[in-house]
Scaffold this motif. Structure first.
Motif, PDB file in Angstrom:
ATOM      1  N   PRO A 127       0.814  -1.226   0.009  1.00 47.23           N
ATOM      2  CA  PRO A 127       0.023  -0.011   0.070  1.00 47.23           C
ATOM      3  C   PRO A 127       0.906   1.322  -0.085  1.00 47.23           C
ATOM      4  CG  PRO A 127      -0.136  -1.090   2.214  1.00 47.23           C
ATOM      5  CD  PRO A 127       0.658  -2.098   1.147  1.00 47.23           C
ATOM      6  N   GLU A 128       2.040   1.388   0.872  1.00 46.28           N
ATOM      7  CA  GLU A 128       2.818   2.598   0.903  1.00 46.28           C
ATOM      8  C   GLU A 128       3.441   2.750  -0.701  1.00 46.28           C
ATOM      9  OE1 GLU A 128       3.514  -0.112   2.969  1.00 46.28           O
ATOM     10  OE2 GLU A 128       2.184   0.732   4.662  1.00 46.28           O
ATOM     11  N   ARG A 129       3.825   1.872  -1.104  1.00 44.22           N
ATOM     12  CA  ARG A 129       4.644   2.098  -2.577  1.00 44.22           C
ATOM     13  C   ARG A 129       3.530   2.513  -3.408  1.00 44.22           C
ATOM     14  NH1 ARG A 129       8.480  -2.679  -3.915  1.00 44.22           N
ATOM     15  NH2 ARG A 129       9.270  -1.065  -5.583  1.00 44.22           N
ATOM     16  N   TRP A 130       2.251   1.862  -3.644  1.00 44.34           N
ATOM     17  CA  TRP A 130       1.385   2.156  -4.680  1.00 44.34           C
ATOM     18  C   TRP A 130       0.776   3.642  -4.153  1.00 44.34           C
ATOM     19  CZ3 TRP A 130       0.427   0.513  -8.914  1.00 44.34           C
ATOM     20  CH2 TRP A 130       0.567  -0.825  -9.407  1.00 44.34           C
ATOM     21  N   ALA A 131       0.844   3.930  -2.865  1.00 43.46           N
ATOM     22  CA  ALA A 131       0.171   5.327  -2.619  1.00 43.46           C
ATOM     23  C   ALA A 131       1.048   6.312  -3.118  1.00 43.46           C
ATOM     24  CB  ALA A 131      -0.006   5.620  -1.070  1.00 43.46           C
ATOM     25  N   ALA A 132       2.507   6.086  -2.958  1.00 43.55           N
ATOM     26  CA  ALA A 132       3.437   7.285  -3.813  1.00 43.55           C
ATOM     27  C   ALA A 132       3.148   7.384  -5.142  1.00 43.55           C
ATOM     28  CB  ALA A 132       4.662   6.810  -3.233  1.00 43.55           C
ATOM     29  N   ILE A 133       3.185   6.225  -5.744  1.00 37.23           N
ATOM     30  CA  ILE A 133       2.994   6.257  -7.230  1.00 37.23           C
ATOM     31  C   ILE A 133       1.719   6.900  -7.829  1.00 37.23           C
ATOM     32  CG2 ILE A 133       2.658   4.549  -9.282  1.00 37.23           C
ATOM     33  CD1 ILE A 133       4.488   2.579  -7.581  1.00 37.23           C
ATOM     34  N   LEU A 134       0.648   6.581  -7.095  1.00 34.63           N
ATOM     35  CA  LEU A 134      -0.786   6.897  -7.319  1.00 34.63           C
ATOM     36  C   LEU A 134      -0.753   8.519  -6.975  1.00 34.63           C
ATOM     37  CD1 LEU A 134      -2.679   3.782  -6.469  1.00 34.63           C
ATOM     38  CD2 LEU A 134      -2.366   4.635  -8.865  1.00 34.63           C
ATOM     39  N   GLU A 135       0.143   8.982  -6.310  1.00 33.48           N
ATOM     40  CA  GLU A 135      -0.006  10.393  -6.024  1.00 33.48           C
ATOM     41  C   GLU A 135       0.647  11.141  -7.209  1.00 33.48           C
ATOM     42  OE1 GLU A 135      -1.455  12.627  -3.554  1.00 33.48           O
ATOM     43  OE2 GLU A 135      -2.501  10.825  -3.317  1.00 33.48           O
ATOM     44  N   ALA A 136       1.708  10.555  -7.836  1.00 34.13           N
ATOM     45  CA  ALA A 136       2.729  11.093  -8.658  1.00 34.13           C
ATOM     46  C   ALA A 136       2.249  11.174 -10.033  1.00 34.13           C
ATOM     47  CB  ALA A 136       4.032  10.084  -8.509  1.00 34.13           C
TER      48      ALA A 136
END
Length: 159
Positions: A82-91
């Motif tokens: 979830p943390e890795r995806w959150a950063a990607i989906l914010e970018a």
């Protein structure tokens, strides 16, 4: 249609041409990595040529996707990282193609050859895709997007 996670972690319905036979029980399961058992003859052609992705142009027009960006993922596989995806989906907005689409051009064959496709996808493919997405989102620019589109076209034609 299938629910996928998009920009800012908002879920949306991704559009694709149907490439699999209808099976209500199997559809309840959602995404089945490496499963080819329901793929139709026409579906094989659509998938090999990536024409099954063509309806996603409507997702682009609606602002849910872009032409280039990390491929949108289904909920169960977002939950593993979830943390890795959150950063990607914010970018970045998810895209129709990306560097991982080129590297994993034959993903279906890789998973079909695995003894445990779900585990292979979760523990090998998704982490590698996340690395590629992180690299992409750290260096987004017009010229790299054009390069990815060209490399995707070449990969589809060569395959």
């Amino acid at each position: 249609r299938q629910e996928r996670c998009g920009f800012k972690s908002r879920y949306f319905m991704i559009l694709k041409f149907r490439s699999m036979a209808v099976d209500k029980e199997a559809e309840k399961k959602g995404f089945e990595p490496g499963s080819k058992r329901r793929v139709t003859f026409t579906g094989k052609i659509l998938r090999k040529t990536k024409l099954d992705e063509l309806p996603q142009i409507f997702n682009v027009l609606k602002g849910e996707m872009s032409f280039v960006g990390p491929r949108p993922e289904v909920r169960p596989f977002i939950a593993y990282y979830p943390e890795r995806w959150a950063a990607i989906l914010e970018a970045a907005r998810p895209g129709i193609t990306d560097p991982a689409s080129i590297v994993f051009r034959n993903e279906e064959e890789i998973l079909a050859a695995s003894k445990d496709p779900d585990r292979e996808y979760r523990e090998v493919v998704v982490p590698r895709k996340l690395e590629l997405y992180e690299k992409y989102t750290a260096n987004i620019n017009f010229f790299s997007d054009i390069s990815i589109i060209i490399r995707t076209a070449i990969a589809v034609i060569k395959h």
